[in-house]
Design a protein around this motif. Structure first.
Motif, PDB file in Angstrom:
ATOM      1  N   GLY A  44      -8.593 -12.355   1.186  1.00  0.00           N
ATOM      2  CA  GLY A  44      -7.620 -11.300   1.803  1.00  0.00           C
ATOM      3  C   GLY A  44      -6.448 -12.175   2.370  1.00  0.00           C
ATOM      4  N   VAL A  45      -6.333 -13.452   1.567  1.00  0.00           N
ATOM      5  CA  VAL A  45      -5.051 -14.355   2.358  1.00  0.00           C
ATOM      6  C   VAL A  45      -3.623 -13.314   2.075  1.00  0.00           C
ATOM      7  CG1 VAL A  45      -4.761 -15.479   0.261  1.00  0.00           C
ATOM      8  CG2 VAL A  45      -3.765 -16.400   2.317  1.00  0.00           C
ATOM      9  N   HIS A  46      -2.929 -13.357   2.881  1.00  0.00           N
ATOM     10  CA  HIS A  46      -1.327 -12.511   3.065  1.00  0.00           C
ATOM     11  C   HIS A  46      -1.896 -11.110   2.419  1.00  0.00           C
ATOM     12  CE1 HIS A  46       0.809 -16.596   2.583  1.00  0.00           C
ATOM     13  NE2 HIS A  46       0.073 -16.729   3.728  1.00  0.00           N
ATOM     14  N   ALA A  47      -2.597 -10.414   2.829  1.00  0.00           N
ATOM     15  CA  ALA A  47      -3.084  -9.134   2.392  1.00  0.00           C
ATOM     16  C   ALA A  47      -3.289  -8.893   1.232  1.00  0.00           C
ATOM     17  CB  ALA A  47      -1.853  -8.178   2.889  1.00  0.00           C
ATOM     18  N   TYR A  48      -2.697  -9.342   0.039  1.00  0.00           N
ATOM     19  CA  TYR A  48      -2.928  -9.127  -1.428  1.00  0.00           C
ATOM     20  C   TYR A  48      -3.618 -10.107  -2.048  1.00  0.00           C
ATOM     21  CZ  TYR A  48       0.289  -5.208  -0.296  1.00  0.00           C
ATOM     22  OH  TYR A  48       0.859  -4.133   0.290  1.00  0.00           O
ATOM     23  N   GLY A  49      -3.867 -11.595  -1.452  1.00  0.00           N
ATOM     24  CA  GLY A  49      -4.554 -12.408  -2.054  1.00  0.00           C
ATOM     25  C   GLY A  49      -3.451 -13.185  -3.233  1.00  0.00           C
ATOM     26  N   GLY A  50      -4.356 -13.597  -4.244  1.00  0.00           N
ATOM     27  CA  GLY A  50      -3.652 -14.122  -5.291  1.00  0.00           C
ATOM     28  C   GLY A  50      -3.770 -15.568  -5.407  1.00  0.00           C
ATOM     29  N   GLY A  51      -3.922 -15.931  -6.623  1.00  0.00           N
ATOM     30  CA  GLY A  51      -4.617 -17.636  -7.164  1.00  0.00           C
ATOM     31  C   GLY A  51      -5.958 -17.776  -6.731  1.00  0.00           C
ATOM     32  N   SER A 405      -4.095   6.654   0.978  1.00  0.00           N
ATOM     33  CA  SER A 405      -4.172   5.692   2.251  1.00  0.00           C
ATOM     34  C   SER A 405      -2.730   5.313   2.526  1.00  0.00           C
ATOM     35  CB  SER A 405      -4.895   4.290   2.057  1.00  0.00           C
ATOM     36  OG  SER A 405      -6.416   4.776   1.716  1.00  0.00           O
ATOM     37  N   PRO A 406      -1.972   6.168   2.946  1.00  0.00           N
ATOM     38  CA  PRO A 406      -0.610   6.111   3.437  1.00  0.00           C
ATOM     39  C   PRO A 406      -0.291   5.459   4.645  1.00  0.00           C
ATOM     40  CG  PRO A 406      -0.869   8.564   3.574  1.00  0.00           C
ATOM     41  CD  PRO A 406      -2.343   7.803   2.881  1.00  0.00           C
ATOM     42  N   THR A 416       0.216  -4.225  14.223  1.00  0.00           N
ATOM     43  CA  THR A 416      -1.206  -4.324  13.670  1.00  0.00           C
ATOM     44  C   THR A 416      -1.715  -4.347  12.128  1.00  0.00           C
ATOM     45  OG1 THR A 416      -1.386  -1.980  13.692  1.00  0.00           O
ATOM     46  CG2 THR A 416      -2.115  -2.812  15.711  1.00  0.00           C
ATOM     47  N   ALA A 417      -0.435  -4.512  11.518  1.00  0.00           N
ATOM     48  CA  ALA A 417      -0.624  -4.502  10.041  1.00  0.00           C
ATOM     49  C   ALA A 417      -1.058  -5.838   9.659  1.00  0.00           C
ATOM     50  CB  ALA A 417       0.738  -4.329   9.292  1.00  0.00           C
ATOM     51  N   PRO A 418      -1.419  -6.322   8.588  1.00  0.00           N
ATOM     52  CA  PRO A 418      -1.612  -7.541   8.078  1.00  0.00           C
ATOM     53  C   PRO A 418      -0.615  -8.509   8.208  1.00  0.00           C
ATOM     54  CG  PRO A 418      -2.561  -5.961   6.428  1.00  0.00           C
ATOM     55  CD  PRO A 418      -1.979  -5.128   7.666  1.00  0.00           C
ATOM     56  N   ARG A 419      -0.710  -9.689   8.737  1.00  0.00           N
ATOM     57  CA  ARG A 419       0.492 -10.610   8.976  1.00  0.00           C
ATOM     58  C   ARG A 419       1.681 -10.729   8.067  1.00  0.00           C
ATOM     59  NH1 ARG A 419       1.603 -16.220   9.602  1.00  0.00           N
ATOM     60  NH2 ARG A 419       0.126 -16.452   7.897  1.00  0.00           N
ATOM     61  N   ASP A 451      -7.171  -1.475   7.040  1.00  0.00           N
ATOM     62  CA  ASP A 451      -5.981  -1.895   7.342  1.00  0.00           C
ATOM     63  C   ASP A 451      -4.873  -0.563   7.830  1.00  0.00           C
ATOM     64  OD1 ASP A 451      -6.433  -4.723   6.887  1.00  0.00           O
ATOM     65  OD2 ASP A 451      -5.757  -4.657   4.713  1.00  0.00           O
ATOM     66  N   VAL A 452      -5.150   0.430   7.030  1.00  0.00           N
ATOM     67  CA  VAL A 452      -4.279   1.373   7.252  1.00  0.00           C
ATOM     68  C   VAL A 452      -4.983   2.561   8.329  1.00  0.00           C
ATOM     69  CG1 VAL A 452      -2.904   3.544   6.302  1.00  0.00           C
ATOM     70  CG2 VAL A 452      -3.102   1.202   5.198  1.00  0.00           C
TER      71      VAL A 452
END
Length: 499
Positions: A44-51, A405-406, A416-419, A451-452
């Motif tokens: 879940g790093v940076h909301a969308y992950g990656g790598g 999930s708008p 309160t959103a992901p950082r 998150d939403v």
């Protein structure tokens, strides 16, 4: 969910399947899943992950929702460290990664032979792309007030005995987004930069590699992007709008895909890529290069590319087709086949669209005779769902909107959103209001999406109901995506039948 992330370990290729299971493919053999049943790769790093995974010295490391794992040869996974990890990369006898918590980011190292996570650097902003080569470390950093495409910096430093030396910024700043640093076989540092207005490849000495008036890198919504890679002879392969480009050559390798994921991987003279629903390997030891599909769908859905716009026509449509069109705020990877097999065309851009972009796509397709006025719909998820709702909060070409999930009030949600998303959300216009919506809308919310806030979606639905505005609220509780797709199709079909 689509096929995702590629890594080579010598000639063995790894990727993530559509269910986020890790797959290994060796030449001449069938792909094999390495993760335990039900185990999902992706942090879940940076909301969308990656790598989300890497392979070093024959060992596979991956991020999952609750931490960093090491995979064993018996298809078991061992938790190495809890937390949110991403952008995993081999170092010198260790694993390098980005770790995030509520306070900020850290560049960390984990010994391959066991031991505690060691923090190399910390920041209230964001880190990315830790990349090591003989005694040197490169990485990216951007401010907590910015998104990485606003302004992002590439830094380098000596890295010896597990310690970072005095760092030096080599590219990027408030008005330049420098991303994807990578060390070349020549020992030079390469990176993507938008300093000319287009994301192109540069070398540390300032040399532009294959400059072009188009983007050769995707918008960095995730960590770990690899929009270019090096063949064993030092040649560089880049992604372009039309396919793969071999730097120094005007010849582009055409590909039959609406888009190519920014996760190229190279081994020898071959480059692996993910396009649409296939994993393919392009072999540059032949002229022209040979494209070989190694996994994924047996066939790729037809697509027309026009200035970066991807349009999937209805299944079996003639060349002069005209059909109901769904404009997607973000590429609709998983459900394109569902809608095209039911008589719809699906259109999207290479990157997420804003309201003006959605309208421009719809108007372009109407002007071209592909879409009929009154038969164009818009849909989006999360912040894309907000965009879809904003698109029908004004006069325009859309007959209905689906918002999954708008986010209803991005500025209010930003605290309160992901950082990672807070700067982006804070800059968006105010909340979606029921008073502005007269077009039919379908509101879908997955109750597992914490998150939403579901309360905002329910409140909007109640306000629409009070106005007798056409709408439907669908709250999902583990019912799966088919329920949502069925409801979305029903909305569109009812409007078509009523015309």
């Amino acid at each position: 969910m689509s096929l995702d992330w590629l890594r080579y370990d010598d000639s063995t290729l790894y990727w993530l399947n559509t269910d986020r299971a890790l797959v290994r493919h060796q030449p001449g053999a069938e792909p094999v899943e390495l993760t335990p049943p039900g185990f999902r790769v992706g942090g879940g790093v940076h909301a969308y992950g990656g790598g989300d995974f890497t392979v070093t010295q024959g060992t596979v490391w991956c991020a999952s929702a609750d931490g960093l794992y090491r995979l064993n040869s018996d298809n078991t996974a061992v938790l190495v460290a809890p937390g949110a990890f991403g952008d995993l990369c081999p170092g010198d006898g260790e694993l390098l990664a980005v770790r995030e918590d509520e306070h900020g980011d850290a560049l960390v190292a984990i010994p391959l032979d066991g031991g505690d996570v060691r923090v190399l650097a910390e920041a209230a902003g964001f880190f990315g792309s830790p990349r090591f080569v003989a005694g040197m470390l490169a990485w990216t950093w951007w401010s907590a007030r910015d998104m990485p495409w606003d302004g992002c910096e590439v830094w380098v430093a000596a890295y010896e005995d597990g310690q970072i030396g005095d760092p030096m910024r080599v590219a990027g700043g408030p008005d330049e987004s420098a991303i994807e640093p990578r060390w070349g076989p020549d020992g030079m540092l390469y990176f993507m930069s938008d300093r000319t207005g287009f994301r192109n490849l540069y070398r540390h000495d300032g040399t532009a590699i294959a400059p072009t008036a188009e983007h050769c890198a995707a918008v960095p919504w995730q960590l770990g992007h690899a929009s270019y890679c090096f063949l064993d002879d030092g040649r560089i392969v880049l992604t372009t709008r039309d396919g793969l480009l071999l730097a120094g050559s005007s010849h582009t390798v055409p590909l039959p895909y609406a888009s190519v994921r920014p996760c190229l991987a190279a081994s020898g003279s071959s480059v692996a890529l993910i396009g649409s629903s296939q994993v393919a390997v392009v072999r540059f030891d032949q002229d022209p290069p040979l494209v070989e599909v190694v996994a994924g769908a047996a066939e790729v859905l037809p697509v027309a590319l026009d200035g970066g716009l991807a349009v999937h026509p209805p299944a079996g449509a003639p060349d002069d087709w005209s059909a109901p069109v769904i404009v997607c705020v973000e590429p609709l990877v998983g459900a394109v086949r569902y809608f095209t097999s039911r008589g719809f065309a699906v259109a999207s851009g290479p990157d997420p669209l804003d309201v003006a972009g959605c309208v421009a796509v719809a108007e372009q397709l109407i002007a071209a005779g592909r879409a009929v006025p009154g038969q164009v719909f818009v849909r989006g998820t999360g912040l894309g769902g907000y965009t879809a709702l904003r698109a029908v909060s004004q006069p325009g070409p859309f007959a209905a909107a689906t918002a999954v999930s708008p986010v209803i009030d991005p500025p209010g949600w930003s605290s309160t959103a992901p950082r990672f998303l807070r700067p982006y959300a804070a800059r968006l216009p105010g909340p979606v209001t029921a008073a502005a919506i007269d077009t039919p809308v379908l509101l879908i919310h997955d109750t597992d999406d914490t998150d939403v806030p579901a309360a905002d979606v329910v409140e909007l639905a109640a306000a629409l109901r009070a106005r007798n505005a056409p709408h439907e609220l669908l709250l999902l509780e583990g019912t799966g995506p088919d329920t949502a797709l069925t409801a979305e199709l029903r909305l569109y079909q009812q409007l078509l039948d009523s015309n």
